[in-house]
Design an enzyme around this catalytic site. Structure first.
Site, PDB file in Angstrom:
ATOM      1  N   CYS B  32      10.831   2.254 -30.728  1.00 32.57           N
ATOM      2  CA  CYS B  32      10.302   3.756 -31.485  1.00 32.57           C
ATOM      3  C   CYS B  32      11.623   5.030 -32.101  1.00 32.57           C
ATOM      4  O   CYS B  32      11.697   5.336 -30.399  1.00 32.57           O
ATOM      5  CB  CYS B  32       8.855   4.238 -30.848  1.00 32.57           C
ATOM      6  SG  CYS B  32       8.419   5.575 -30.604  1.00 32.57           S
ATOM      7  N   CYS B  35      10.748   8.045 -30.593  1.00 35.50           N
ATOM      8  CA  CYS B  35      10.428   7.881 -28.920  1.00 35.50           C
ATOM      9  C   CYS B  35      12.301   8.503 -28.366  1.00 35.50           C
ATOM     10  O   CYS B  35      12.367   9.054 -27.364  1.00 35.50           O
ATOM     11  CB  CYS B  35      10.079   7.098 -28.242  1.00 35.50           C
ATOM     12  SG  CYS B  35       8.059   6.300 -29.110  1.00 35.50           S
TER      13      CYS B  35
END
Ligand SMILES: Cc1cc2nc3c(=O)[nH]c(=O)nc-3n(C[C@H](O)[C@H](O)[C@H](O)COP(=O)(O)OP(=O)(O)OC[C@H]3O[C@@H](n4cnc5c(N)ncnc54)[C@H](O)[C@@H]3O)c2cc1C
Lengths: 309, 110
Positions: B32, B35
């Site tokens: 991600c 993230c």
């Protein structure tokens, strides 16, 4: 905190802002990049296959490469949000959300665009509970589930392809009779997958569920129907982040995109714009065009600053 | 210097539920991009908030951590949950700027 006056402040650290920084470093323009998310929109792209020299690369990786390139050449890239720009050439003041104020002779707006939401009343309630705006981030949580993707463009198509490798079934909802805003290359991949169902002429009217999304109501050819699904990925385009220029009275088109000339100059002297936020490149809003516009803008700013001394 | 604590089902209770100070738990995964962007922001926040709050993270891509992802119904990341006295009192989804996240955390704790 008041810092010395920079030659250039670049707003946005996507491909447009970072490429402008690369060129600015080579031109020895004293500059700083202020960006909310280093890498910009492409960090959410599952797979990029149309950037020269990269046959297939994840958006996150490509973003890292461009950012590294900019940093290695000396570009100062700072995480932050620009709230307001005031003043005029050569005394612009840039107010950041953390309270800092910066001074710069010129400004480059490379602020990209923000994702559209569906605009349905209970949308916020389902965020993280079945509703998602980033397929690469959240797709893996929907293994073997039935999911939907809303939108008829390339971002929607790549989300559909990515999710088809994880979910049991992907329902692809779009308004037209064909997903005609999509590159044929992506459509070819979609046709190869057996678990994608095309839901043409479908408009999402409501999100269903108590604590978690359990389905959607769609309107299709004047009939409404409820469809069960556990995840819905919203990919319905984006709107330009052009408010900083609008506050200064700069010209934007009817869609809110910043109007620029061939050298990426806006209608406000001393302010340039590049990338997805502009009307340039014939409206083709891609990484390569963002990079190109960033390069042209940095070159224009270099020539402008040289003329002024 | 405050360190970010790596969480697993084995230490979750000790580090989070029985913690004497509030804990911000970042559920993240290597796949991600957003993230990854949160990582330096959380490191700075850990320094900034020092002893007021503990910052910890769960890698939901690690099969061993699946029970935590399921228990906390993680379906969107980055997802940062704030625990106080063993209870989840807030959840922040998506990339956040350091200043606004700090403010929201302090508001929730006040
Ligand atoms: C899922 C997805 C897949 C894609 N796939 C492809 C692909 O395969 N090929 C391709 O060429 N393109 C692709 N794109 C499009 C591509 O990402 C964009 O065209 C490109 O990122 C535009 O670059 P930009 O620098 O103009 O803007 P952005 O990348 O949007 O960057 C602008 C940055 O500015 C920041 N910002 C905005 N306002 C402020 C402010 N006030 N203060 C500080 N920072 C601010 C934003 O947070 C953002 O990080 C994809 C996009 C998405 C979302």
């Amino acid at each position: 905190m008041e810092m010395g006056v920079k030659d250039l402040i670049i707003v946005g650290a996507g491909p447009a802002g970072l490429t402008a920084s690369i060129y600015a470093s080579r031109y020895k323009i004293e500059h700083q990049v202020i960006g909310l998310l280093p890498g910009g929109a492409m960090t959410e792209a599952y797979k990029i296959c149309n950037f020269p020299s990269e046959v297939s690369i994840s958006g996150w990786e490509l973003a890292q490469k461009i950012e590294n390139n900019a940093r290695q050449l000396g570009g100062e890239i700072v995480a932050g949000e620009v709230l307001k720009i005031s003043g005029h050439y050569p005394n612009f003041q840039v107010d950041l959300a953390d309270g800092h104020k910066l001074a710069s002779k010129t400004i480059l707006l490379a602020s990209g665009a923000k994702r559209r939401h569906l605009g349905l009343p209970n949308e916020d309630k389902f965020l993280g509970k079945g509703l998602a705006y980033c397929a690469t981030c959240d797709g893996p949580f929907f293994k073997d589930k039935i999911v939907g993707v809303v939108g008829g463009g390339n971002c929607a198509a790549t989300a559909v392809i990515f999710l088809s490798t994880i979910a049991a079934q992907v329902l692809w909802f779009y308004l037209g009779s064909e997903p005609n805003a999509v590159e044929p290359g992506w459509l070819e991949e979609i046709n190869k997958q057996g678990n994608i169902k095309l839901m043409a002429r479908s408009e999402i009217k409501a999100l269903l569920g108590d604590n978690h999304l359990s389905g959607v109501t769609i309107k299709r050819e004047n009939k409404t129907e409820n469809i069960n699904l556990e995840g819905l990925f919203v990919e319905i385009g984006s709107d330009p982040n052009s408010s900083l220029l609008k506050q200064l009275g700069g010209t934007v088109n009817e869609g809110g995109y910043i109007v620029v000339d061939g050298g990426q100059a806006t209608t406000i002297p001393g302010i340039w714009a590049a990338g997805d936020v502009t009307t340039s490149s014939n409206g083709l809003r891609q990484i390569i065009t963002a990079c190109s516009e960033g390069a042209i803008a940095a070159d224009s700013i270099f020539k402008f600053l040289q003329r002024q001394v | 210097m405050a360190q970010i604590v790596e969480l697993t089902p084995a230490n979750f209770a000790t580090e989070v539920l029985n913690s004497k100070i509030p804990v911000l738990v970042d559920f993240w995964a290597p796949w991600c991009g957003p993230c990854q962007m949160m990582a330096p922001i959380l490191e700075n926040l850990a320094q900034e908030l020092g002893d007021k709050i503990k910052i910890a993270k769960v890698n939901v891509d690690d099969p061993d951590n699946q029970p935590l992802a399921v228990e906390y119904q993680i379906q969107s990341i980055p997802n940062m949950k704030l625990f106080k006295n063993g209870e989840e009192i807030a959840s922040f989804i998506g990339v956040r700027q350091q200043a606004s996240l700090r403010q929201d955390i302090l508001d929730k704790l006040s």
